[in-house]
Design an enzyme around this catalytic site. Structure first.
Site, short mmCIF file in Angstrom:
data_model
loop_
_atom_site.label_atom_id
_atom_site.label_comp_id
_atom_site.label_asym_id
_atom_site.label_seq_id
_atom_site.Cartn_x
_atom_site.Cartn_y
_atom_site.Cartn_z
N GLU A 1 -2.19 -15.82 1.98
CA GLU A 1 -0.81 -15.83 2.51
C GLU A 1 -0.33 -17.27 2.65
O GLU A 1 -1.14 -18.20 2.71
CB GLU A 1 -0.79 -15.21 3.92
CG GLU A 1 -1.39 -13.83 4.03
CD GLU A 1 -0.39 -12.75 3.67
OE1 GLU A 1 0.82 -13.04 3.68
OE2 GLU A 1 -0.83 -11.63 3.35
N VAL B 1 0.83 -1.21 0.00
CA VAL B 1 0.00 0.00 0.00
C VAL B 1 0.87 1.26 0.00
O VAL B 1 0.66 2.18 -0.80
CB VAL B 1 -0.97 0.02 1.22
CG1 VAL B 1 -1.91 1.21 1.13
CG2 VAL B 1 -1.76 -1.28 1.30
N LYS C 1 -12.07 -6.29 11.65
CA LYS C 1 -12.87 -5.32 10.89
C LYS C 1 -14.27 -5.18 11.50
O LYS C 1 -14.82 -4.08 11.56
CB LYS C 1 -12.94 -5.76 9.44
CG LYS C 1 -11.58 -5.70 8.76
CD LYS C 1 -11.58 -6.46 7.45
CE LYS C 1 -10.25 -6.31 6.74
NZ LYS C 1 -10.16 -7.17 5.55
N ILE D 1 -13.18 0.29 -0.26
CA ILE D 1 -14.62 0.61 -0.17
C ILE D 1 -14.86 1.70 0.87
O ILE D 1 -14.48 1.55 2.03
CB ILE D 1 -15.43 -0.65 0.25
CG1 ILE D 1 -15.20 -1.78 -0.74
CG2 ILE D 1 -16.91 -0.33 0.36
CD1 ILE D 1 -15.83 -3.10 -0.32
P1 NAP Z 1 3.57 -4.59 3.70
O1 NAP Z 1 3.55 -4.82 2.22
O2 NAP Z 1 4.03 -5.69 4.59
O3 NAP Z 1 4.51 -3.30 3.96
C1 NAP Z 1 4.91 -2.89 5.23
C2 NAP Z 1 5.90 -1.76 5.09
O4 NAP Z 1 6.21 -1.26 6.38
C3 NAP Z 1 7.23 -2.17 4.43
O5 NAP Z 1 7.67 -1.15 3.57
C4 NAP Z 1 8.18 -2.31 5.62
O6 NAP Z 1 9.53 -1.97 5.32
C5 NAP Z 1 7.63 -1.28 6.57
N1 NAP Z 1 7.88 -1.65 7.97
C6 NAP Z 1 7.38 -2.71 8.64
N2 NAP Z 1 7.88 -2.73 9.90
C7 NAP Z 1 8.69 -1.67 10.01
C8 NAP Z 1 9.52 -1.17 11.04
N3 NAP Z 1 9.59 -1.78 12.22
N4 NAP Z 1 10.23 -0.04 10.82
C9 NAP Z 1 10.19 0.57 9.60
N5 NAP Z 1 9.41 0.14 8.58
C10 NAP Z 1 8.71 -0.96 8.77
O7 NAP Z 1 2.15 -4.12 4.23
P2 NAP Z 1 0.89 -3.59 3.37
O8 NAP Z 1 0.21 -4.75 2.71
O9 NAP Z 1 1.30 -2.43 2.54
O10 NAP Z 1 -0.10 -3.14 4.54
C11 NAP Z 1 0.11 -1.94 5.25
C12 NAP Z 1 -1.10 -1.70 6.15
O11 NAP Z 1 -2.27 -1.56 5.34
C13 NAP Z 1 -1.40 -2.84 7.13
O12 NAP Z 1 -1.86 -2.32 8.35
C14 NAP Z 1 -2.51 -3.61 6.44
O13 NAP Z 1 -3.35 -4.29 7.36
C15 NAP Z 1 -3.25 -2.46 5.78
N6 NAP Z 1 -4.04 -2.87 4.61
C16 NAP Z 1 -3.43 -3.54 3.60
C17 NAP Z 1 -4.18 -3.91 2.49
C18 NAP Z 1 -3.54 -4.63 1.33
O14 NAP Z 1 -4.25 -4.96 0.36
N7 NAP Z 1 -2.23 -4.88 1.34
C19 NAP Z 1 -5.56 -3.63 2.44
C20 NAP Z 1 -6.14 -2.93 3.51
C21 NAP Z 1 -5.37 -2.55 4.59
P3 NAP Z 1 10.41 -2.88 4.30
O15 NAP Z 1 9.76 -2.67 2.96
O16 NAP Z 1 11.78 -2.28 4.35
O17 NAP Z 1 10.32 -4.26 4.80
#
Ligand code: NAP
Length: 439
Positions: free
Chosen positions: A191, A17, A206, A137
């Protein structure tokens, strides 16, 4: 070009995201400035590893591992790291340093929401989280703003794309759970460890967020009844189809009259996640693939359905950017944030106190008097029969299968009655017991 004031935006996370948010912030900078009334200047992006490959082309100089320093200089902080820590600490730091915050972190809000909202209230900041309940949504704003003058009676949500994808393929292709799950993992819909999705944990988070908002009540995650879809098999799908239903994993948030510890208004709420039967003509039955939908029943507005992508990097980024524009407008206008309303403070009742209809499938001894015995046990247990059908005889012709549809019954009565049926001697096997939702 209008000479807008600049607002400094810090992004925490550049994953699925975050990388899309960063790209869109830069791609649509001029349009966003016109809409927000401020130029949104991305001052930095906190990540774990600045050298990791990224989905989108991000300027290397914006990446940092020092989230704390980034937050100090920001007007708006967007948290897209996920998980509880350090996301919680960073959000609280951002709020206390005067920033407005945007997050998509359902796990954090479902477990530490009150702490974060209280901190924001203390300093008059605002927490925006449109992407936390159903991805792209729009549902948080409709519940918080559009329906602020109405009373929500019930929400039924398909809020987990992975489980909807699995159940939809089981329904439409007659496939088995394990085969579709393996496929979903291969295609990236699930996953490697699918527990959070298939056991209903993600949907429960949610549900807690939606119920808190809809009923102006703090709903702790452990008050949400949760069941997953791992016990759903092909024969249950076939039986559901035969009876005119489809099985969906539903997050149900419902206002009830009465119940133990009901508030002064005589009301309580129930929040539950489980696989349930939905009539095939119900709008939620037409939600296919990995899509999400939230069906809201409000006293005055009637039935509303919000439908679309519940996940996906760029789709979710749309909801996040909508929040960023709102945060920017508020930051410029000043004043105190709206805050979360929990004044109704309705008690959350256990699932045993909920009444729904049920569809019970039993394998019984194929002999005279069995139906009368089964009917007697149901009636003694205060479970009234609406329909009954003998569907298939067992292969050995010794057993038969009974499909029983009930009128509304109390969950506690129903589960005690099913235990009695199982021990009755005439029931060889309780094949399935599923709730029917959507009346
Ligand atoms: P993601 O792909 O796992 O990305 C997480 C990011 O946060 C990565 O860039 C990571 O860095 C960084 N990060 C994690 N821990 C960290 C730390 N301790 N210090 C610094 N940076 C850190 O997650 P995502 O899918 O984008 O999701 C992000 C949020 O959106 C979550 O809360 C998720 O529940 C929510 N969300 C996601 C979706 C979806 O479709 N993906 C939909 C709705 C809501 P690195 O890249 O260097 O590892």
């Amino acid at each position: 070009m209008t000479d807008y004031r600049r607002l400094r935006v810090a992004l925490l996370g550049a994953g699925a995201v975050g990388s899309q948010v960063a790209a869109l912030l830069r791609q649509h900078a001029d349009e966003l400035a016109d809409r927000a009334g401020a130029r949104l200047e991305l001052i930095g992006i906190a990540v774990r590893d600045v050298d990791a490959p990224r989905e989108t082309d991000l300027p290397r100089e914006l990446l940092t591992t020092d989230a704390e320093s980034l937050i100090v200089g920001a007007d708006i902080v967007i948290e897209l790291m996920g998980g509880i820590e350090p996301a919680r600490t960073h959000l609280l730091q951002a709020i206390n340093s005067g920033a407005d915050v945007v997050t998509a972190n359902k796990a954090l809000l479902a477990t530490h929401g009150p702490e974060i909202f209280d901190a924001a209230d203390q300093v008059g900041a605002e927490v925006y989280y449109e992407a936390a309940a159903a991805g792209a949504i729009p549902i948080i704003r409709p519940l918080r703003d559009s329906l602020a003058g109405d009373r929500v009676q019930r929400i039924m949500g398909i809020v987990n794309g992975t489980t909807n994808y699995i159940l939809d393929r089981m329904d439409t292709e007659g496939a088995e759970f394990a085969d579709v799950l393996a496929d979903a993992q291969r295609l990236g819909y699930a996953e490697a460890d699918p527990t959070a999705d298939v056991e209903g944990y993600d949907a429960a988070q949610k549900a807690a967020i939606l119920a808190s908002l809809a009923f102006h009540t703090t709903v702790p995650l452990d008050a949400v009844h949760r069941e997953g879809i791992t016990s759903i098999d092909k024969s249950m799908m076939d039986a559901a189809r035969h009876a005119g239903y489809v099985i969906k994993l539903l997050a149900v948030c419902e206002r009830l009259s009465g119940g133990p510890g009901a508030s002064g208004t005589g009301e309580s709420i129930s929040v539950r996640v489980y696989p349930a039967l939905i009539d095939r003509t119900h709008p939620l039955a037409s939600v296919h693939g990995a899509n999400n939908a939230v069906f809201v029943q409000a006293e005055a507005a009637g039935n509303l359905m919000f439908y679309g992508a519940g996940a996906g990097g760029v789709q979710t980024a749309s909801a996040v950017l909508g929040d960023v524009v709102s945060a920017a407008r508020r930051h410029i206008a000043g004043g105190v944030g709206v805050g979360e309303s929990t004044l109704a403070n309705l008690p959350v009742v256990p699932v045993g106190r909920v009444t729904t209809r049920y569809q019970i499938t039993l394998e019984v001894a194929d002999q005279p008097g069995v139906l009368a015995t089964v009917a007697g046990i149901l009636s003694d247990g205060r479970v009234s029969i609406a329909t009954v059908e003998q569907t298939v005889a067992g292969e050995d012709a010794r057993t038969a299968r009974l499909e029983i549809g009930t009128h509304k019954a109390l969950e506690q009565d129903l589960s005690e009655t099913v235990d009695r049926l199982a021990a009755s001697g005439v029931v060889e096997r309780v094949v399935s017991v599923l709730r029917v939702e959507g009346d």
